[in-house]
Scaffold this active site. Sequence first.
Site, PDB file in Angstrom:
ATOM      1  N   LYS A 168      35.084  72.492  26.151  1.00 57.59           N
ATOM      2  CA  LYS A 168      34.198  73.155  25.183  1.00 57.59           C
ATOM      3  C   LYS A 168      34.960  73.747  24.022  1.00 57.59           C
ATOM      4  CE  LYS A 168      34.259  77.283  28.108  1.00 57.59           C
ATOM      5  NZ  LYS A 168      33.817  78.664  27.958  1.00 57.59           N
ATOM      6  N   HIS A 177      20.179  72.590  24.570  1.00 59.42           N
ATOM      7  CA  HIS A 177      20.829  71.378  25.071  1.00 59.42           C
ATOM      8  C   HIS A 177      20.420  70.201  24.213  1.00 59.42           C
ATOM      9  CE1 HIS A 177      21.068  74.112  28.539  1.00 59.42           C
ATOM     10  NE2 HIS A 177      22.255  73.570  28.665  1.00 59.42           N
ATOM     11  N   ARG A 193      23.049  86.254  36.781  1.00 54.62           N
ATOM     12  CA  ARG A 193      24.322  85.917  37.432  1.00 54.62           C
ATOM     13  C   ARG A 193      24.783  87.134  38.206  1.00 54.62           C
ATOM     14  NH1 ARG A 193      27.111  82.510  32.376  1.00 54.62           N
ATOM     15  NH2 ARG A 193      25.285  81.162  32.087  1.00 54.62           N
ATOM     16  N   HIS A 217      25.847  71.278  25.568  1.00 53.94           N
ATOM     17  CA  HIS A 217      25.325  72.629  25.775  1.00 53.94           C
ATOM     18  C   HIS A 217      25.806  73.464  24.588  1.00 53.94           C
ATOM     19  CE1 HIS A 217      25.372  72.002  30.355  1.00 53.94           C
ATOM     20  NE2 HIS A 217      26.211  71.079  29.926  1.00 53.94           N
ATOM     21  N   CYS A 249      20.380  74.502  31.971  1.00 57.23           N
ATOM     22  CA  CYS A 249      20.653  73.063  31.843  1.00 57.23           C
ATOM     23  C   CYS A 249      19.869  72.192  32.822  1.00 57.23           C
ATOM     24  CB  CYS A 249      22.140  72.770  31.943  1.00 57.23           C
ATOM     25  SG  CYS A 249      23.226  74.191  31.906  1.00 57.23           S
ATOM     26  N   GLN A 275      20.135  84.013  26.691  1.00 48.99           N
ATOM     27  CA  GLN A 275      20.940  83.256  25.747  1.00 48.99           C
ATOM     28  C   GLN A 275      20.046  82.594  24.716  1.00 48.99           C
ATOM     29  OE1 GLN A 275      23.190  80.411  27.951  1.00 48.99           O
ATOM     30  NE2 GLN A 275      24.966  81.751  28.080  1.00 48.99           N
ATOM     31  N   ASP A 317      19.915  79.636  24.066  1.00 51.16           N
ATOM     32  CA  ASP A 317      20.470  78.458  24.713  1.00 51.16           C
ATOM     33  C   ASP A 317      19.853  77.170  24.160  1.00 51.16           C
ATOM     34  OD1 ASP A 317      22.093  77.174  26.494  1.00 51.16           O
ATOM     35  OD2 ASP A 317      20.882  77.602  28.260  1.00 51.16           O
TER      36      ASP A 317
HETATM   37 ZN    ZN Z   1      23.835  74.535  29.634  1.00 53.04          ZN
END
Ligand code: ZN
Lengths: 432, 432
Positions: free
Chosen positions: B244, B160, B138, B290, B109, B156, B158
Amino acid sequence: STKSTKLAAGTISVSQEVSNKQRLFFTDPISPGSIFFLPNGAKIFNRLIQFMKLQQQFKYGFQEVVTPLIYRKSLWEQSGHWQNYKEDMFRVEGHDNMKEEYGLKPMNCPGHCLIYKKFDRSYSELPLRFADFSPLHRNEASGALSGLTRVRKFHQDDGHIFCTPEQVENEINSCLKLVEMCYTKIFPFSEDEGYFLELSTRPDSYIGNLEIWNHAEDVLTGILKKCGRSWRLNEGDGAFYGPKIDIKVRDHSGKSHQVATIQLDFQLPERFDLRYKDRDNTYKKPIVIHRAVFGSVERFMAMLMDSNRGRWPFWLNPRQAMIIPVNTKTTEQVKKSHALLLKLRGMNTNDDLTPIALNSFHFNAEVDDRAEPVGYRIKDALMKNYSYLIIIGDKEVETGRYAVRTKESRELEHLSTDEIFSKFCELEKNYA
Amino acid sequence: STKSTKLAAGTISVSQEVSNKQRLFFTDPISPGSIFFLPNGAKIFNRLIQFMKLQQQFKYGFQEVVTPLIYRKSLWEQSGHWQNYKEDMFRVEGHDNMKEEYGLKPMNCPGHCLIYKKFDRSYSELPLRFADFSPLHRNEASGALSGLTRVRKFHQDDGHIFCTPEQVENEINSCLKLVEMCYTKIFPFSEDEGYFLELSTRPDSYIGNLEIWNHAEDVLTGILKKCGRSWRLNEGDGAFYGPKIDIKVRDHSGKSHQVATIQLDFQLPERFDLRYKDRDNTYKKPIVIHRAVFGSVERFMAMLMDSNRGRWPFWLNPRQAMIIPVNTKTTEQVKKSHALLLKLRGMNTNDDLTPIALNSFHFNAEVDDRAEPVGYRIKDALMKNYSYLIIIGDKEVETGRYAVRTKESRELEHLSTDEIFSKFCELEKNYA
Ligand SMILES: [Zn+2]
Ligand SMILES: [Zn+2]
């Protein structure tokens, strides 16, 4: 793995200039030496990798692997990097009490040795060729960072070949074939000489014994003598683990830059105690060949921009086609323009569950239906280096055949939607 | 970004078992929690990402970007991660005297916010949708690490979305559409309920003010009430920056696991001072959504294996076809088998400069010409979960039509080389 060479300041400013015009990438002091690829830059970057994956897998027998980025210090001690390459590496640790110490990988080789070692290997599996496109990090001095060429994070089209001594010559010749395809057929940087070869020999700081070094240098010399291209000696510029053949091209100013590399390594198999079971049931040590054809993909992109000044070939162009309705107040012209756009992009924006198919073609097309004179919009698209302009006026709406021209020639070809799509597919398939 | 959930121990052992049989991946204490994907595993991993890239780009309007992995500490302070997520992050530093301190990214992000902020943005550019497949790290406790599911390095799918308040509902509904396609059509994990939705609300440790949180939760509740699927409340399980919608599926034991997530974020635009120029020429703050559809690609692969036990659908199968000559002493049978192999693999091993074309099809085919009885080799290929068996005896050599069967049915279809190739192309295009 490969060593990065510095590009001339001129090359850097050319690629920065192209990027600024085409929004390809930028850098930021929040992550010095790491590239942010913007959507157009990411398209070129991904396309180059896609090209190389196809050649490696389906013409040269490589298998892609995906490997970790951080490894405990002990791995780098085993590989010799901690002793010989430490200053160029980033340290990684957790915030917890454990404080385990890792190195962020500057090269993929040790990870590939671990994969090799994971299974009992037989002579019948060799040569075993692993390809890897992992991000790599090298802690270049911050003063030297610039553009795509002096970076801390980069990607290589990296590969390691594990083979028997008898296979070395064949494998290196195959590598040279792929180099030949890339640098004479797909990416010919310079018209007269194309690329050239250098043999880089034992540097002052090296690991392993002299006898093995001499043998390795003899092997490479023998291959170069037979390969039919001229080459020259670059004494003392080998990797710390072995001698190498570097492939270089020239930039617009005539300065030479390393792109591809082929390195012979007798040390890594020793340090990782690699082996295979031979026909006679005894265990033998394989040889490792490190090779990359683009080298750093980021640096390769800078070389491309230095050479093409933003005039990308069709298959790499983030701006492949601009569709221009002649009169933007004519509903039919605008409607047909947008229908063609969806078709060329291969988009399906329906509110349904139909997926986009694998291996389908998707072209980077746009419509310019701004309320500006058609001449202005054509000139603008030409200036922005669109490969093709597709012009839709009343006659084109009526016949369903649109006026197509390249950026180089004013000559118009009248083609149907399907014909345009097929034409573009052929161009991409042939890397035109 | 998304939070990883733990899979049941049973799910872990199923995927490990499948991997051991099919050589998909392994882990090693030299890099705890990072996966080594072997060639077959890398094929599945890459194919999943390829599928998702196509859907996101050409059906849902995302643009892929490639972003740095390490960022200076100050970025993580600005985003709030240093205060709220520090224990889960890895620190990075050089070996030189500078000792600049970086964080290895756990989420994409902040990097996407930097790209947003790099240019002046207008309302006409919104919604702006960035996709990113970067490796994320992580620092999970080492005791908890296991297989594909409790990892430290993962990827991911991922994305945005930067949008106006008016666009939020449409954007979230589009995300839910893609979830619907994936979890009912392409990857239906469970036949009865498919997937289910949960609304995760403000956790104890959060940033931002209560009023904004309440508004964001109201927005998501409104969308869920209208979406036509049942959902339930998961109080206090939101991200530290916003509430979320989590999408969950069940594993073979009935335990539920989060896969996709859609998160609403009013904090990040504030912290990064993001803005766009609206129609009225005033600057306004965008909202960030997200979202991920697979979530962690590694965990998603574990879920697939939990469900398919190694019987991959054709398009994902690293073992798509086994070609078996009936009598391995009959030269013609063996020759035809290898010719078919090259054709199905789409290989060109000629010693020429012809490149492998973009978007060409390449199937994972093999030949079993071991000197074993044909019945034994057929049984072996079935056990190894090859999608198709292609059997070539004297009659097949004579007619040029080979006997093709699936792993499920003994029924034989007699097809020419071209017919087999076309059949396989159709299967892949349709994600069969
Ligand atoms: Zn994010
Ligand atoms: Zn290497």
